[in-house]
Scaffold this motif. Structure first.
Motif, PDB file in Angstrom:
ATOM      1  N   THR A 102       8.646  -9.260   2.450  1.00  0.00           N
ATOM      2  CA  THR A 102       7.597  -8.712   3.312  1.00  0.00           C
ATOM      3  C   THR A 102       8.098  -8.553   4.741  1.00  0.00           C
ATOM      4  OG1 THR A 102       5.880  -9.735   1.942  1.00  0.00           O
ATOM      5  CG2 THR A 102       5.255  -9.060   4.165  1.00  0.00           C
ATOM      6  N   PRO A 262       6.284  -1.110   3.454  1.00  0.00           N
ATOM      7  CA  PRO A 262       5.759  -2.464   3.665  1.00  0.00           C
ATOM      8  C   PRO A 262       4.509  -2.760   2.837  1.00  0.00           C
ATOM      9  CG  PRO A 262       6.286  -1.429   5.755  1.00  0.00           C
ATOM     10  CD  PRO A 262       6.362  -0.364   4.717  1.00  0.00           C
ATOM     11  N   THR A 265       5.726  -3.258  -0.707  1.00  0.00           N
ATOM     12  CA  THR A 265       6.550  -4.460  -0.776  1.00  0.00           C
ATOM     13  C   THR A 265       5.699  -5.717  -0.715  1.00  0.00           C
ATOM     14  OG1 THR A 265       8.426  -3.334   0.281  1.00  0.00           O
ATOM     15  CG2 THR A 265       8.429  -5.738   0.316  1.00  0.00           C
ATOM     16  N   SER A 266       4.728  -5.739   0.193  1.00  0.00           N
ATOM     17  CA  SER A 266       3.889  -6.935   0.319  1.00  0.00           C
ATOM     18  C   SER A 266       3.102  -7.195  -0.957  1.00  0.00           C
ATOM     19  CB  SER A 266       2.949  -6.798   1.513  1.00  0.00           C
ATOM     20  OG  SER A 266       2.086  -5.680   1.364  1.00  0.00           O
ATOM     21  N   GLU A 275       5.124 -14.683  -2.719  1.00  0.00           N
ATOM     22  CA  GLU A 275       5.074 -14.793  -1.261  1.00  0.00           C
ATOM     23  C   GLU A 275       3.620 -14.775  -0.797  1.00  0.00           C
ATOM     24  OE1 GLU A 275       7.450 -11.870   0.682  1.00  0.00           O
ATOM     25  OE2 GLU A 275       9.322 -12.511  -0.257  1.00  0.00           O
ATOM     26  N   PRO A 277       0.999 -13.819   2.156  1.00  0.00           N
ATOM     27  CA  PRO A 277       0.856 -13.029   3.386  1.00  0.00           C
ATOM     28  C   PRO A 277       0.301 -13.902   4.505  1.00  0.00           C
ATOM     29  CG  PRO A 277      -0.931 -12.540   1.867  1.00  0.00           C
ATOM     30  CD  PRO A 277       0.031 -13.431   1.124  1.00  0.00           C
ATOM     31  N   HIS A 281       1.894 -11.102   9.830  1.00  0.00           N
ATOM     32  CA  HIS A 281       2.369  -9.908   9.129  1.00  0.00           C
ATOM     33  C   HIS A 281       1.460  -8.717   9.456  1.00  0.00           C
ATOM     34  CE1 HIS A 281       4.422 -12.617   5.953  1.00  0.00           C
ATOM     35  NE2 HIS A 281       5.351 -12.051   6.699  1.00  0.00           N
TER      36      HIS A 281
END
Length: 297
Positions: A102, A262, A265-266, A275, A277, A281
């Motif tokens: 991220t 992004p 990807t996140s 992952e 957030p 971010h």
């Protein structure tokens, strides 16, 4: 999909470019997942060597036709091959051994602003007030991400090395993009074939160095699939879709799609890598996106 590639509608370009950004987002996930399984410089070597082997049979006729121009401009071709395909993705994979997918994707979003700055520095492109303001806004967003939303890191100089490497990689890509205006007048197929081959050659000694250090690929069905994804989908297929999208709607309108990376990807990082957030971010990406919009409107 073949019918889409021959279509000239804007809808076709939007579909192809959205797929491209999803594939490139997947490359961020792959680079992070491969940490400990495929050494980063080895992954870059395998990616571009595979892409070169697959594309050269189709590009050979064009390369033979363009060879006088290629030979006369070999230094320029070597530089573009080294910076674009050759070293950018290597740095990206190295960065992903030390930062999250991220973070890397968000920091990469600063590229459009850096491209404007590179054009001004190298070719004297005039900077307008909105571009300067956009750069400042985007820089603030980059700082938020690099500092992980904690200004106290400035006092302790506690930075994530992966974030810093990704910033450097983005700068390399931006400089490469600015230099593309000096690209020799050869066909796209020739340019791709030659630069992919250069990228594989550049990463060969780096991969050999990793091997000498005892860093080897942990071969399995999963790692083999990862190399195939990087060499085929993230390179050949994504580049073809991207080139076709640019051809249909132009480079300026295409640039907006980069900010899907992004986002994709996140989402992938949450689902596939676990992952989490963070608020910084969203804040950092919002500032970077606002800066890019201000600089390029």
């Amino acid at each position: 999909m073949p019918a889409r590639l021959t279509s000239t509608s804007a809808a076709t370009a939007y579909i192809l470019l959205t797929l491209t950004m999803a594939l490139w987002a997947g490359n961020h996930i792959l680079g992070r997942w491969a940490n400990g399984l495929i050494p980063p410089m080895t992954l870059a070597f395998l990616r571009w060597s595979l892409a070169a082997v697959l594309i050269l049979p189709f590009a050979w006729a064009s390369i033979r036709t363009d060879w006088p121009v290629i030979r006369a401009n070999w230094k320029r071709m070597a530089l573009l091959g080294f910076m674009g395909s050759g070293i950018y993705n290597t740095l990206q994979y190295i960065a992903l051994t030390g930062t999250t997918a991220t973070n890397a994707a968000i920091l990469n979003s600063w590229a459009p602003v850096l491209i404007v700055l590179a054009g001004a520095a190298l070719f004297g492109d005039k900077l307008r007030s909105n571009q300067v303001g956009g750069m400042a806004l985007s820089l603030l967003g980059v700082a938020v991400v690099v500092l992980h939303g904690d200004p106290g890191r400035l006092h302790t100089l506690s930075f994530n090395h992966g974030d810093l490497v990704m910033l450097f990689a983005t700068a390399v890509w931006s400089l490469y993009t600015a230099l593309l205006r000096t690209r020799p007048q050869i066909s796209t197929m020739s340019f791709v074939g030659v630069t992919y081959a250069i990228a594989g050659f550049v990463n060969l000694p780096l991969a050999a160095f990793e091997h000498a250090q005892g860093l080897t690929v942990q071969w399995s069905m999963a790692t083999a699939a990862a190399v195939l994804y990087a060499g085929v989908l993230a390179s050949l297929v994504a580049y073809l879709f991207y080139a076709r999208g640019v051809e249909i709607i132009g480079a300026n309108r295409t640039g907006a799609f980069i900010h899907l990376i992004p986002l994709f990807t996140s989402i992938m990082a949450i689902v596939l890598l676990g992952e989490e957030p963070a608020l910084y971010h969203a804040a950092g990406f919002g500032l970077i996106l606002a800066g890019v919009w201000t600089a390029t409107r």
